[in-house]
Design a protein around this motif. Structure first.
Motif, PDB file in Angstrom:
ATOM      1  N   PHE A   1       0.833  -1.203   0.000  1.00 14.95           N
ATOM      2  CA  PHE A   1       0.000   0.000   0.000  1.00 14.95           C
ATOM      3  C   PHE A   1       0.869   1.256   0.000  1.00 14.95           C
ATOM      4  O   PHE A   1       0.560   2.236  -0.690  1.00 14.95           O
ATOM      5  CB  PHE A   1      -0.913   0.010   1.225  1.00 14.95           C
ATOM      6  N   TRP A   2       1.943   1.236   0.763  1.00 12.88           N
ATOM      7  CA  TRP A   2       2.822   2.402   0.850  1.00 12.88           C
ATOM      8  C   TRP A   2       3.476   2.713  -0.485  1.00 12.88           C
ATOM      9  O   TRP A   2       3.704   3.879  -0.823  1.00 12.88           O
ATOM     10  CB  TRP A   2       3.882   2.189   1.923  1.00 12.88           C
ATOM     11  N   GLU A   3       3.792   1.662  -1.262  1.00 17.30           N
ATOM     12  CA  GLU A   3       4.370   1.893  -2.589  1.00 17.30           C
ATOM     13  C   GLU A   3       3.358   2.592  -3.491  1.00 17.30           C
ATOM     14  O   GLU A   3       3.706   3.474  -4.281  1.00 17.30           O
ATOM     15  CB  GLU A   3       4.822   0.572  -3.213  1.00 17.30           C
TER      16      GLU A   3
ATOM     17  N   THR B   1      -4.858   9.099   1.767  1.00 15.11           N
ATOM     18  CA  THR B   1      -5.141   8.259   0.611  1.00 15.11           C
ATOM     19  C   THR B   1      -6.247   7.261   0.931  1.00 15.11           C
ATOM     20  O   THR B   1      -6.144   6.507   1.895  1.00 15.11           O
ATOM     21  CB  THR B   1      -3.881   7.478   0.177  1.00 15.11           C
ATOM     22  N   LEU B   2      -7.295   7.251   0.120  1.00 16.48           N
ATOM     23  CA  LEU B   2      -8.333   6.230   0.233  1.00 16.48           C
ATOM     24  C   LEU B   2      -7.866   4.975  -0.488  1.00 16.48           C
ATOM     25  O   LEU B   2      -7.263   5.059  -1.561  1.00 16.48           O
ATOM     26  CB  LEU B   2      -9.642   6.705  -0.415  1.00 16.48           C
ATOM     27  N   TYR B   3      -8.161   3.823   0.100  1.00 18.17           N
ATOM     28  CA  TYR B   3      -7.939   2.565  -0.613  1.00 18.17           C
ATOM     29  C   TYR B   3      -9.269   1.838  -0.698  1.00 18.17           C
ATOM     30  O   TYR B   3      -9.917   1.588   0.324  1.00 18.17           O
ATOM     31  CB  TYR B   3      -6.910   1.672   0.081  1.00 18.17           C
ATOM     32  N   VAL B   4      -9.664   1.496  -1.917  1.00 21.12           N
ATOM     33  CA  VAL B   4     -10.969   0.892  -2.169  1.00 21.12           C
ATOM     34  C   VAL B   4     -10.780  -0.521  -2.712  1.00 21.12           C
ATOM     35  O   VAL B   4     -10.116  -0.717  -3.728  1.00 21.12           O
ATOM     36  CB  VAL B   4     -11.773   1.725  -3.191  1.00 21.12           C
ATOM     37  N   GLY B   5     -11.372  -1.507  -2.035  1.00 21.86           N
ATOM     38  CA  GLY B   5     -11.267  -2.876  -2.509  1.00 21.86           C
ATOM     39  C   GLY B   5     -12.414  -3.731  -2.027  1.00 21.86           C
ATOM     40  O   GLY B   5     -13.096  -3.393  -1.057  1.00 21.86           O
TER      41      GLY B   5
ATOM     42  N   GLY C   1      -6.406  -4.611   5.710  1.00 22.09           N
ATOM     43  CA  GLY C   1      -5.012  -4.437   5.325  1.00 22.09           C
ATOM     44  C   GLY C   1      -4.641  -2.989   5.109  1.00 22.09           C
ATOM     45  O   GLY C   1      -3.621  -2.512   5.624  1.00 22.09           O
ATOM     46  N   SER C   2      -5.454  -2.256   4.355  1.00 22.47           N
ATOM     47  CA  SER C   2      -5.137  -0.849   4.101  1.00 22.47           C
ATOM     48  C   SER C   2      -5.290  -0.011   5.363  1.00 22.47           C
ATOM     49  O   SER C   2      -4.522   0.931   5.590  1.00 22.47           O
ATOM     50  CB  SER C   2      -6.018  -0.297   2.978  1.00 22.47           C
ATOM     51  N   ALA C   3      -6.262  -0.354   6.211  1.00 29.04           N
ATOM     52  CA  ALA C   3      -6.431   0.378   7.467  1.00 29.04           C
ATOM     53  C   ALA C   3      -5.210   0.193   8.360  1.00 29.04           C
ATOM     54  O   ALA C   3      -4.714   1.149   8.974  1.00 29.04           O
ATOM     55  CB  ALA C   3      -7.689  -0.091   8.190  1.00 29.04           C
ATOM     56  N   ALA C   4      -4.697  -1.035   8.409  1.00 29.67           N
ATOM     57  CA  ALA C   4      -3.514  -1.300   9.229  1.00 29.67           C
ATOM     58  C   ALA C   4      -2.286  -0.569   8.696  1.00 29.67           C
ATOM     59  O   ALA C   4      -1.368  -0.238   9.456  1.00 29.67           O
ATOM     60  CB  ALA C   4      -3.244  -2.806   9.283  1.00 29.67           C
ATOM     61  N   ALA C   5      -2.264  -0.297   7.383  1.00 33.02           N
ATOM     62  CA  ALA C   5      -1.150   0.424   6.772  1.00 33.02           C
ATOM     63  C   ALA C   5      -1.292   1.932   6.913  1.00 33.02           C
ATOM     64  O   ALA C   5      -0.431   2.682   6.455  1.00 33.02           O
ATOM     65  CB  ALA C   5      -1.043   0.055   5.288  1.00 33.02           C
TER      66      ALA C   5
END
Length: 239
Positions: A162-164, A176-180, A189-193
């Motif tokens: 996610f960081w990359e 940054t929003l992550y949508v999956g 996973g994205s929340a933990a990152a």
């Protein structure tokens, strides 16, 4: 940032159509309900062959064949030997690109992000070039930023994947929003990152049992039923 399979691209439908094309010579008497069952078994992947591929246990082609082998064994199909398996894999891979489609809400969502000058990209648990071709077949060439499992030699839910994506976007994780569509891998996973996690629940099925939400402990993961709802999430907390 977006996941790709079953988030931007209707992979389930594409795979089902490709399975029918590759399997019809072996199962000529199958009807629509039979193919529904065939696809459901393949996609369920009860032996976790795809996850084991991601972990490095199998090649991509091997996991494809193992999953097919398990389904044909379930239906008691005769003649699915090593040669037939290889032919099936090749036929499947040739057929699938012709059936790749983006969900109807994808282009409007990307148009809205472009209009708002919000950058976007994709992070996927498959290799970069395979997913690049998939996006292109789906008419999503505008998604130029793409992180695959071979980009940083890691897979979701590892934070560095996610960081990359954030690094390539030029944004910090917190903005940054992550949508999956996968609650555990994409949401948790994205929340933990440290990203703003958005779970795409297209079927409005609710969080899976065993997840933080299923245990009543989910925090910070927002849910949408479609990408048209993202506009409400990119206002006060802009990317």
């Amino acid at each position: 940032m977006f996941d790709i399979d079953d988030t931007l691209v209707d992979l389930h439908a594409a795979m089902k159509d490709a399975m029918i094309a590759a399997s019809r010579p072996l199962l000529p008497d199958f009807g629509a309900a039979d193919w529904d069952g065939f696809a459901a078994l393949y996609m369920a992947d009860v032996h976790r062959y795809y996850d084991r591929y991601v972990a490095g246990e199998f090649t991509f082609s091997e996991q494809r064949g193992l999953r097919a082998r398990a389904v044909f064994a379930h239906f008691g199909t005769p003649g699915f030997d090593a040669r037939a398996e290889q032919d099936w894999i090749e036929d499947f891979e040739q057929a699938q690109p012709h059936h790749i489609r983006a969900y109807p809400d994808v282009v409007p969502a990307l148009d809205a992000l472009d209009a708002a000058r919000i950058p976007y990209g994709a992070v996927s648990n498959n290799v970069h070039d395979y997913q690049r071709a998939k996006l292109d077949h789906a008419g999503l060439q505008r998604i130029s930023i793409l992180v695959g499992i071979d980009t940083v030699n890691a897979a979701k839910p590892e934070p560095k994947v996610f960081w990359e994506g954030c690094r390539l976007l030029g944004t910090g994780p917190a903005e940054t929003l992550y949508v999956g569509d996968n609650y555990l891998v994409d949401g948790e996973g994205s929340a933990a990152a440290g990203l703003q996690a958005v779970w795409l629940d297209r079927k409005v099925a609710g969080a899976p049992s065993g997840s933080a939400a299923g245990c009543g402990a989910a925090e910070g993961i927002r849910t949408v039923a479609g990408l048209g709802e993202l506009g409400a999430l990119t206002g006060p907390r802009r990317l």
